[in-house]
Design a protein around this motif. Structure first.
Motif, PDB file in Angstrom:
ATOM      1  N   PHE A  30      14.100  -8.966  14.877  1.00 59.08           N
ATOM      2  CA  PHE A  30      13.072  -8.572  13.931  1.00 59.08           C
ATOM      3  C   PHE A  30      13.621  -7.908  12.673  1.00 59.08           C
ATOM      4  CE2 PHE A  30      10.632  -9.060  17.834  1.00 59.08           C
ATOM      5  CZ  PHE A  30       9.578  -9.831  17.374  1.00 59.08           C
ATOM      6  N   SER A  31      14.931  -7.792  12.568  1.00 59.14           N
ATOM      7  CA  SER A  31      15.515  -7.258  11.343  1.00 59.14           C
ATOM      8  C   SER A  31      16.042  -8.378  10.453  1.00 59.14           C
ATOM      9  CB  SER A  31      16.645  -6.280  11.664  1.00 59.14           C
ATOM     10  OG  SER A  31      17.718  -6.956  12.308  1.00 59.14           O
ATOM     11  N   ASP A  32      16.008  -9.616  10.946  1.00 59.07           N
ATOM     12  CA  ASP A  32      16.509 -10.765  10.197  1.00 59.07           C
ATOM     13  C   ASP A  32      15.381 -11.414   9.394  1.00 59.07           C
ATOM     14  OD1 ASP A  32      18.438 -12.812   9.449  1.00 59.07           O
ATOM     15  OD2 ASP A  32      17.317 -14.125  10.818  1.00 59.07           O
ATOM     16  N   GLU A  33      15.459 -11.301   8.079  1.00 64.29           N
ATOM     17  CA  GLU A  33      14.401 -11.794   7.197  1.00 64.29           C
ATOM     18  C   GLU A  33      14.144 -13.289   7.376  1.00 64.29           C
ATOM     19  OE1 GLU A  33      13.546 -12.430   2.476  1.00 64.29           O
ATOM     20  OE2 GLU A  33      14.713 -10.673   3.064  1.00 64.29           O
ATOM     21  N   GLU A  34      15.175 -14.078   7.469  1.00 62.48           N
ATOM     22  CA  GLU A  34      15.026 -15.527   7.595  1.00 62.48           C
ATOM     23  C   GLU A  34      14.288 -15.893   8.895  1.00 62.48           C
ATOM     24  OE1 GLU A  34      17.905 -19.414   7.980  1.00 62.48           O
ATOM     25  OE2 GLU A  34      18.552 -17.786   6.656  1.00 62.48           O
ATOM     26  N   THR A  35      14.625 -15.220   9.969  1.00 63.17           N
ATOM     27  CA  THR A  35      13.976 -15.473  11.262  1.00 63.17           C
ATOM     28  C   THR A  35      12.502 -15.110  11.197  1.00 63.17           C
ATOM     29  OG1 THR A  35      16.036 -15.054  12.437  1.00 63.17           O
ATOM     30  CG2 THR A  35      14.007 -14.882  13.715  1.00 63.17           C
ATOM     31  N   ILE A  36      12.176 -13.969  10.626  1.00 62.08           N
ATOM     32  CA  ILE A  36      10.781 -13.521  10.534  1.00 62.08           C
ATOM     33  C   ILE A  36       9.993 -14.438   9.612  1.00 62.08           C
ATOM     34  CG2 ILE A  36       9.246 -11.630   9.861  1.00 62.08           C
ATOM     35  CD1 ILE A  36      10.949 -11.230  12.461  1.00 62.08           C
ATOM     36  N   ARG A  37      10.584 -14.834   8.505  1.00 58.71           N
ATOM     37  CA  ARG A  37       9.916 -15.754   7.573  1.00 58.71           C
ATOM     38  C   ARG A  37       9.570 -17.069   8.280  1.00 58.71           C
ATOM     39  NH1 ARG A  37       9.237 -14.887   2.483  1.00 58.71           N
ATOM     40  NH2 ARG A  37      10.812 -13.257   2.423  1.00 58.71           N
ATOM     41  N   SER A  38      10.518 -17.563   9.067  1.00 62.12           N
ATOM     42  CA  SER A  38      10.296 -18.790   9.824  1.00 62.12           C
ATOM     43  C   SER A  38       9.154 -18.612  10.833  1.00 62.12           C
ATOM     44  CB  SER A  38      11.593 -19.191  10.533  1.00 62.12           C
ATOM     45  OG  SER A  38      11.389 -20.286  11.371  1.00 62.12           O
ATOM     46  N   LEU A  39       9.121 -17.477  11.497  1.00 69.12           N
ATOM     47  CA  LEU A  39       8.065 -17.190  12.467  1.00 69.12           C
ATOM     48  C   LEU A  39       6.696 -17.123  11.780  1.00 69.12           C
ATOM     49  CD1 LEU A  39       7.141 -16.420  15.327  1.00 69.12           C
ATOM     50  CD2 LEU A  39       7.687 -14.057  14.745  1.00 69.12           C
ATOM     51  N   VAL A  40       6.614 -16.461  10.637  1.00 70.86           N
ATOM     52  CA  VAL A  40       5.354 -16.358   9.895  1.00 70.86           C
ATOM     53  C   VAL A  40       4.876 -17.747   9.490  1.00 70.86           C
ATOM     54  CG1 VAL A  40       4.298 -15.535   7.733  1.00 70.86           C
ATOM     55  CG2 VAL A  40       5.750 -14.004   9.083  1.00 70.86           C
ATOM     56  N   GLN A  41       5.785 -18.573   9.002  1.00 73.52           N
ATOM     57  CA  GLN A  41       5.421 -19.932   8.605  1.00 73.52           C
ATOM     58  C   GLN A  41       4.962 -20.758   9.801  1.00 73.52           C
ATOM     59  OE1 GLN A  41       9.017 -21.156   6.646  1.00 73.52           O
ATOM     60  NE2 GLN A  41       8.575 -19.963   4.808  1.00 73.52           N
ATOM     61  N   ARG A  42       5.636 -20.581  10.933  1.00 72.34           N
ATOM     62  CA  ARG A  42       5.267 -21.312  12.151  1.00 72.34           C
ATOM     63  C   ARG A  42       3.864 -20.913  12.616  1.00 72.34           C
ATOM     64  NH1 ARG A  42       8.509 -20.884  17.878  1.00 72.34           N
ATOM     65  NH2 ARG A  42       7.197 -22.312  19.040  1.00 72.34           N
ATOM     66  N   LEU A  43       3.580 -19.617  12.617  1.00 70.19           N
ATOM     67  CA  LEU A  43       2.265 -19.147  13.024  1.00 70.19           C
ATOM     68  C   LEU A  43       1.181 -19.618  12.053  1.00 70.19           C
ATOM     69  CD1 LEU A  43       3.161 -15.528  14.162  1.00 70.19           C
ATOM     70  CD2 LEU A  43       2.511 -17.460  15.628  1.00 70.19           C
ATOM     71  N   ALA A  44       1.473 -19.606  10.772  1.00 70.22           N
ATOM     72  CA  ALA A  44       0.505 -20.079   9.780  1.00 70.22           C
ATOM     73  C   ALA A  44       0.213 -21.559   9.985  1.00 70.22           C
ATOM     74  CB  ALA A  44       1.031 -19.829   8.371  1.00 70.22           C
ATOM     75  N   THR A  45       1.241 -22.329  10.290  1.00 70.39           N
ATOM     76  CA  THR A  45       1.059 -23.757  10.546  1.00 70.39           C
ATOM     77  C   THR A  45       0.229 -23.978  11.805  1.00 70.39           C
ATOM     78  OG1 THR A  45       3.147 -24.299   9.457  1.00 70.39           O
ATOM     79  CG2 THR A  45       2.257 -25.938  10.975  1.00 70.39           C
TER      80      THR A  45
END
Length: 88
Positions: free
Chosen positions: A35-50
């Motif tokens: 949860f400190s990795d920006e790229e990982t969190i960004r990917s998760l947010v995009q996945r949930l939005a999709t």
């Protein structure tokens, strides 16, 4: 699975058309999430939005990612709902 979980997943699926299998897959992926990795969190947010078929603006995505990576998440469900609903 308990009756409570069944009802919860049914409610989520009715409101968002997200299958319980998709919810389990996302939840399982969170076990290994940094949860400190920006790229990982960004990917998760995009996945949930999709999954939710609910686009998230770049500004909102940035705000969510910043909140999570800086461990500055809201403490209650109402604040979390507001974070996701108040799109610029």
């Amino acid at each position: 699975m308990s009756e409570f979980h069944d009802k919860l997943f049914d409610k989520v699926q009715q409101n968002s058309d997200i299958s319980s299998q998709a919810i389990y897959q996302v939840a399982d992926s969170l076990n290994q999430t940094d949860f400190s990795d920006e790229e990982t969190i960004r990917s998760l947010v995009q996945r949930l939005a999709t999954l939710a078929d609910s686009p998230v603006s770049k500004e909102k995505e940035d705000k969510i990612v910043e909140s999570i990576t800086q461990n500055n998440m809201p403490a209650d469900m109402q604040s979390i709902n507001n974070l996701f609903k108040n799109q610029p």
